[in-house]
Design a protein around this motif. Structure first.
Motif, PDB file in Angstrom:
ATOM      1  N   SER A 278       0.864  -1.233  -0.129  1.00 16.90           N
ATOM      2  CA  SER A 278       0.090  -0.028  -0.037  1.00 16.90           C
ATOM      3  C   SER A 278       0.817   1.263  -0.040  1.00 16.90           C
ATOM      4  O   SER A 278       1.782   1.393   1.166  1.00 16.90           O
ATOM      5  CB  SER A 278      -0.851   0.063   1.225  1.00 16.90           C
ATOM      6  OG  SER A 278      -1.690   1.309   1.428  1.00 16.90           O
ATOM      7  N   ALA A 279       0.759   1.927  -1.072  1.00 14.88           N
ATOM      8  CA  ALA A 279       1.449   3.399  -1.220  1.00 14.88           C
ATOM      9  C   ALA A 279       1.001   4.297  -0.055  1.00 14.88           C
ATOM     10  O   ALA A 279       1.361   5.145   0.388  1.00 14.88           O
ATOM     11  CB  ALA A 279       1.613   4.027  -2.565  1.00 14.88           C
ATOM     12  N   SER A 280      -0.495   4.012   0.098  1.00 16.35           N
ATOM     13  CA  SER A 280      -1.231   5.210   0.737  1.00 16.35           C
ATOM     14  C   SER A 280      -0.604   5.121   2.277  1.00 16.35           C
ATOM     15  O   SER A 280      -0.348   6.088   2.812  1.00 16.35           O
ATOM     16  CB  SER A 280      -2.628   4.720   0.883  1.00 16.35           C
ATOM     17  OG  SER A 280      -3.369   5.398   1.764  1.00 16.35           O
ATOM     18  N   CYS A 281      -0.602   3.879   3.098  1.00 12.52           N
ATOM     19  CA  CYS A 281      -0.227   3.668   4.356  1.00 12.52           C
ATOM     20  C   CYS A 281       1.260   4.066   4.362  1.00 12.52           C
ATOM     21  O   CYS A 281       1.801   4.664   5.465  1.00 12.52           O
ATOM     22  CB  CYS A 281      -0.491   2.309   4.754  1.00 12.52           C
ATOM     23  SG  CYS A 281      -2.249   1.891   4.781  1.00 12.52           S
TER      24      CYS A 281
ATOM     25  N   ARG B  90      13.044   3.223   6.383  1.00  9.20           N
ATOM     26  CA  ARG B  90      13.064   1.630   6.280  1.00  9.20           C
ATOM     27  C   ARG B  90      11.766   1.298   5.658  1.00  9.20           C
ATOM     28  O   ARG B  90      11.725   0.129   5.447  1.00  9.20           O
ATOM     29  CB  ARG B  90      13.340   1.024   7.717  1.00  9.20           C
ATOM     30  CG  ARG B  90      14.736   1.222   8.196  1.00  9.20           C
ATOM     31  CD  ARG B  90      14.795   0.408   9.616  1.00  9.20           C
ATOM     32  NE  ARG B  90      14.073   0.870  10.593  1.00  9.20           N
ATOM     33  CZ  ARG B  90      12.899   0.536  11.215  1.00  9.20           C
ATOM     34  NH1 ARG B  90      12.543  -0.715  10.690  1.00  9.20           N
ATOM     35  NH2 ARG B  90      12.539   0.913  12.019  1.00  9.20           N
ATOM     36  N   ILE B  91      10.720   1.981   5.620  1.00 10.79           N
ATOM     37  CA  ILE B  91       9.456   1.745   5.135  1.00 10.79           C
ATOM     38  C   ILE B  91       9.542   1.621   3.728  1.00 10.79           C
ATOM     39  O   ILE B  91       9.600   2.883   3.178  1.00 10.79           O
ATOM     40  CB  ILE B  91       8.519   2.075   5.746  1.00 10.79           C
ATOM     41  CG1 ILE B  91       6.966   1.353   5.474  1.00 10.79           C
ATOM     42  CG2 ILE B  91       8.396   3.580   5.584  1.00 10.79           C
ATOM     43  CD1 ILE B  91       5.903   1.742   6.454  1.00 10.79           C
ATOM     44  N   PHE B  92       8.838   0.512   2.781  1.00  7.65           N
ATOM     45  CA  PHE B  92       9.108   0.899   1.296  1.00  7.65           C
ATOM     46  C   PHE B  92       7.580   0.170   0.995  1.00  7.65           C
ATOM     47  O   PHE B  92       7.075  -0.666   1.416  1.00  7.65           O
ATOM     48  CB  PHE B  92      10.227  -0.102   0.655  1.00  7.65           C
ATOM     49  CG  PHE B  92      11.229   0.936   0.823  1.00  7.65           C
ATOM     50  CD1 PHE B  92      11.746   1.535  -0.258  1.00  7.65           C
ATOM     51  CD2 PHE B  92      12.074   0.776   1.813  1.00  7.65           C
ATOM     52  CE1 PHE B  92      13.044   2.059  -0.383  1.00  7.65           C
ATOM     53  CE2 PHE B  92      13.308   1.282   2.060  1.00  7.65           C
ATOM     54  CZ  PHE B  92      13.808   2.028   1.012  1.00  7.65           C
ATOM     55  N   GLU B  93       6.780   1.009  -0.083  1.00  7.34           N
ATOM     56  CA  GLU B  93       5.961   0.247  -0.739  1.00  7.34           C
ATOM     57  C   GLU B  93       6.421  -1.046  -1.757  1.00  7.34           C
ATOM     58  O   GLU B  93       7.620  -0.913  -2.066  1.00  7.34           O
ATOM     59  CB  GLU B  93       5.192   1.201  -1.703  1.00  7.34           C
ATOM     60  CG  GLU B  93       3.981   0.816  -2.613  1.00  7.34           C
ATOM     61  CD  GLU B  93       4.730   0.284  -3.888  1.00  7.34           C
ATOM     62  OE1 GLU B  93       3.822  -0.771  -4.408  1.00  7.34           O
ATOM     63  OE2 GLU B  93       5.610   0.472  -4.497  1.00  7.34           O
ATOM     64  N   PHE B  94       5.623  -1.830  -1.748  1.00  5.49           N
ATOM     65  CA  PHE B  94       6.101  -3.162  -2.589  1.00  5.49           C
ATOM     66  C   PHE B  94       7.113  -2.938  -3.614  1.00  5.49           C
ATOM     67  O   PHE B  94       7.924  -3.681  -3.810  1.00  5.49           O
ATOM     68  CB  PHE B  94       4.906  -3.945  -2.553  1.00  5.49           C
ATOM     69  CG  PHE B  94       5.121  -5.333  -3.443  1.00  5.49           C
ATOM     70  CD1 PHE B  94       5.899  -6.422  -2.878  1.00  5.49           C
ATOM     71  CD2 PHE B  94       4.329  -5.640  -4.505  1.00  5.49           C
ATOM     72  CE1 PHE B  94       6.139  -7.460  -3.691  1.00  5.49           C
ATOM     73  CE2 PHE B  94       4.532  -7.071  -5.143  1.00  5.49           C
ATOM     74  CZ  PHE B  94       5.353  -7.811  -4.871  1.00  5.49           C
ATOM     75  N   SER B  95       6.304  -2.224  -4.687  1.00  7.10           N
ATOM     76  CA  SER B  95       7.049  -2.147  -5.982  1.00  7.10           C
ATOM     77  C   SER B  95       8.254  -1.489  -5.749  1.00  7.10           C
ATOM     78  O   SER B  95       9.391  -1.726  -6.674  1.00  7.10           O
ATOM     79  CB  SER B  95       6.135  -1.537  -7.047  1.00  7.10           C
ATOM     80  OG  SER B  95       5.876  -0.137  -6.892  1.00  7.10           O
ATOM     81  N   ASP B  96       8.319  -0.335  -5.160  1.00  4.72           N
ATOM     82  CA  ASP B  96       9.271   0.408  -4.839  1.00  4.72           C
ATOM     83  C   ASP B  96      10.620  -0.552  -4.244  1.00  4.72           C
ATOM     84  O   ASP B  96      11.984  -0.500  -4.472  1.00  4.72           O
ATOM     85  CB  ASP B  96       9.232   1.406  -3.873  1.00  4.72           C
ATOM     86  CG  ASP B  96      10.338   2.776  -3.677  1.00  4.72           C
ATOM     87  OD1 ASP B  96      11.228   2.501  -4.446  1.00  4.72           O
ATOM     88  OD2 ASP B  96      10.094   3.329  -2.774  1.00  4.72           O
TER      89      ASP B  96
ATOM     90  N   SER C   3      -3.152  -1.775  -9.968  1.00  7.39           N
ATOM     91  CA  SER C   3      -2.621  -0.637  -8.805  1.00  7.39           C
ATOM     92  C   SER C   3      -1.685  -1.177  -7.923  1.00  7.39           C
ATOM     93  O   SER C   3      -1.837  -2.475  -7.748  1.00  7.39           O
ATOM     94  CB  SER C   3      -3.583   0.416  -8.656  1.00  7.39           C
ATOM     95  OG  SER C   3      -3.078   1.315  -8.195  1.00  7.39           O
ATOM     96  N   THR C   4      -1.165  -0.272  -7.240  1.00 11.61           N
ATOM     97  CA  THR C   4      -0.377  -0.701  -6.111  1.00 11.61           C
ATOM     98  C   THR C   4      -1.314  -0.608  -4.792  1.00 11.61           C
ATOM     99  O   THR C   4      -1.068  -1.196  -3.915  1.00 11.61           O
ATOM    100  CB  THR C   4       0.844   0.223  -5.894  1.00 11.61           C
ATOM    101  OG1 THR C   4       0.288   1.566  -5.844  1.00 11.61           O
ATOM    102  CG2 THR C   4       1.798   0.162  -6.938  1.00 11.61           C
ATOM    103  N   ASP C   5      -2.595   0.046  -4.894  1.00  8.07           N
ATOM    104  CA  ASP C   5      -3.341   0.299  -3.805  1.00  8.07           C
ATOM    105  C   ASP C   5      -4.899  -0.249  -3.778  1.00  8.07           C
ATOM    106  O   ASP C   5      -5.487   0.099  -4.728  1.00  8.07           O
ATOM    107  CB  ASP C   5      -3.528   1.845  -3.513  1.00  8.07           C
ATOM    108  CG  ASP C   5      -2.197   2.427  -2.972  1.00  8.07           C
ATOM    109  OD1 ASP C   5      -2.375   3.012  -1.956  1.00  8.07           O
ATOM    110  OD2 ASP C   5      -1.234   2.646  -3.717  1.00  8.07           O
ATOM    111  N   MET C   6      -5.040  -1.098  -3.035  1.00  5.01           N
ATOM    112  CA  MET C   6      -6.261  -1.806  -2.668  1.00  5.01           C
ATOM    113  C   MET C   6      -7.473  -0.898  -2.431  1.00  5.01           C
ATOM    114  O   MET C   6      -8.491  -1.097  -2.775  1.00  5.01           O
ATOM    115  CB  MET C   6      -6.361  -2.907  -1.867  1.00  5.01           C
ATOM    116  CG  MET C   6      -5.732  -4.300  -2.316  1.00  5.01           C
ATOM    117  SD  MET C   6      -6.203  -4.816  -4.039  1.00  5.01           S
ATOM    118  CE  MET C   6      -8.324  -4.771  -3.847  1.00  5.01           C
TER     119      MET C   6
END
Length: 240
Positions: free
Chosen positions: A76-79, A106-112, A206-209
């Motif tokens: 989730s890019a949003s969170c 340290r926190i990353f969105e999955f695709s990033d 998309s990256t965001d549900m």
């Protein structure tokens, strides 16, 4: 590499398969995946609704739950964007400034994480169909993600990716925006679906549900056949 999972509330409750598929892909990429069962919300809903003190208490718990040296990966890019960009505002001039800076790095969105940290773009996925991609507001503007998901999708065998018009325009969800300004939200979803349909795509990815939940819900009500899919669902397809 050790990786901590952060699974957002709505994925945990409504779309758990997205989380399992992300784990599947991360493990194939060589990660040792960990999950802290004490984790809850990142605090974004309370913050966006203006309940800053209540949000602070939830965010403090988040900082404590992820007080490690490991990378944190979320579908989730949003969170992710909220933690990266707004924790600093909530905790400026507090004793938690160091923890906030650490978690933001340290926190990353999955695709990033896949493309820029692991340097992996081809996971051996196969998915037959024609698809278009929706840039979520948080992914594009808060996490600066645009090419990463497209690079991952470009390696999926059998997938034809077609860009739609105004791909970077908001889908209309925006959390509580969809509730407070429902007519505007619905009109924005209608426009997004219309642009997706013009590409003759079978799927919208998309990256965001959160976006996909909004788009998919309206598409179903409208009687549109286009299906919403999270990036992790596509990357986990076609291999064991």
């Amino acid at each position: 590499m050790d990786v901590q999972l952060f699974i957002p509330c709505f994925i945990d409750q409504l779309y758990p398969s997205v989380a399992f598929n992300m784990v599947k892909v991360l493990k194939k990429a060589g990660c040792n995946v960990k999950y802290n069962t004490n984790q809850t919300c990142c605090g974004q809903p309370a913050f966006n609704a203006g309940f800053f003190e209540e949000a602070k208490s939830v965010c403090k718990k988040f900082l404590e739950d992820f007080k490690t040296e490991d990378y944190i990966v979320a579908p989730s890019a949003s969170c992710t964007g909220f933690v990266k960009n707004y924790y600093g505002k909530l905790f400026e001039n507090s004793s938690l400034v160091h923890d906030v800076r650490s978690i933001g790095e340290r926190i990353f969105e999955f695709s990033d994480f896949m493309v820029n940290v692991l340097k992996v773009e081809d996971v051996g996925a196969r998915f037959e169909g024609r698809a278009t991609y929706h840039d979520s507001c948080a992914g594009l503007r808060e996490c600066q993600i645009k090419e990463e998901p497209r690079r991952l999708l470009s390696h999926v065998k059998g997938l034809e990716l077609v860009e739609m018009e105004d791909t970077a325009t908001c889908c209309g969800f925006g959390g509580t925006f969809a509730v407070k300004f429902n007519p505007i939200s619905v009109a924005m979803a209608d426009q997004k679906i219309r642009h997706a349909e013009e590409t003759k795509a079978d799927y919208l990815i998309s990256t965001d549900m959160s976006c996909l939940m909004h788009i998919g819900g309206y598409a179903g009500k409208k009687g549109t056949n286009i299906k919403s899919l999270h990036l992790a669902d596509v990357l986990a397809s076609g291999w064991e």
